[in-house]
Design an enzyme around this catalytic site. Structure first.
Site, PDB file in Angstrom:
ATOM      1  CG  HIS A   1      -1.935   1.113   1.152  1.00 36.04           C
ATOM      2  ND1 HIS A   1      -1.641   2.379   1.592  1.00 36.04           N
ATOM      3  CD2 HIS A   1      -3.209   1.156   0.689  1.00 36.04           C
ATOM      4  CE1 HIS A   1      -2.694   3.157   1.403  1.00 36.04           C
ATOM      5  NE2 HIS A   1      -3.662   2.432   0.862  1.00 36.04           N
TER       6      HIS A   1
ATOM      7  CG  HIS B   1      -6.500  -0.148  -2.001  1.00 31.90           C
ATOM      8  ND1 HIS B   1      -6.792   1.024  -2.656  1.00 31.90           N
ATOM      9  CD2 HIS B   1      -6.258   0.196  -0.713  1.00 31.90           C
ATOM     10  CE1 HIS B   1      -6.737   2.032  -1.812  1.00 31.90           C
ATOM     11  NE2 HIS B   1      -6.427   1.560  -0.621  1.00 31.90           N
TER      12      HIS B   1
ATOM     13  CB  ALA C   1      -8.340  -9.159   3.391  1.00 30.13           C
TER      14      ALA C   1
ATOM     15  CD  GLN D   1       6.883   7.407  -6.445  1.00 28.51           C
ATOM     16  OE1 GLN D   1       7.082   6.802  -7.502  1.00 28.51           O
ATOM     17  NE2 GLN D   1       5.691   7.889  -6.116  1.00 28.51           N
TER      18      GLN D   1
ATOM     19  N   GLY E   1      -9.511  -6.409  -0.325  1.00 26.89           N
ATOM     20  CA  GLY E   1     -10.345  -5.230  -0.111  1.00 26.89           C
ATOM     21  C   GLY E   1     -10.508  -4.451  -1.408  1.00 26.89           C
TER      22      GLY E   1
END
Length: 139
Positions: free
Chosen positions: A23, A89, A85, A59, A87
């Site tokens: 993430h 995204h 999990a 980055q 989700g």
């Protein structure tokens, strides 16, 4: 420190890569467990270019990481989401992002692995760690 991409570009015999996709966070120390995992995989699989990419806040982004690998001549890239999990995204954002990347790099073979939380081995390892970390109640 030399990046994984740079280290592997010296051995131009590589054809495939693994991108660990996380993430991202504002705190740079947040990446250290992921960098450690990337180092461990890279050490065990010298035939594979291993790098990190992030959805946001850090980055390289996934499109930038894939572009760099493609520029090195790698033709097969697997993306491993380091998410627990499936989700929003992974269900919505990542497929759209990969479709866009495929449009920019039509010769690449891109594969998406399941979220790491979907791996039974990882769930078992976490459960075992939690059991070992929790004191037993006397009978």
């Amino acid at each position: 420190m030399q990046s994984e991409n740079q280290r592997h570009s010296a051995s131009c015999t590589l054809h495939s890569a693994l991108i660990l996709f996380a993430h991202g966070a504002r705190d740079p120390e947040w990446t250290e467990p992921f960098r450690d995992i990337a180092r461990r995989v890279s050490q065990q699989r010298p035939d594979l270019a291993v790098t990190l990419a992030f959805l946001e806040l850090q980055q390289p982004s996934l499109p930038d990481a894939i572009a760099a690998l493609a520029a090195q001549g790698l033709s097969e890239i697997r993306v491993a989401p380091l998410f627990m999990a499936q989700g929003g995204h992974l269900k919505n954002d990542l497929p759209k992002l990969l479709d866009d990347i495929r449009g920019r790099h039509p010769g690449l073979r891109l594969a998406l692995l399941p979220a790491i939380g979907d791996a039974p081995e990882l769930r078992e390892a976490i459960a075992a760690w939690l059991v070992r970390s929790s004191p037993e109640n006397p009978a």
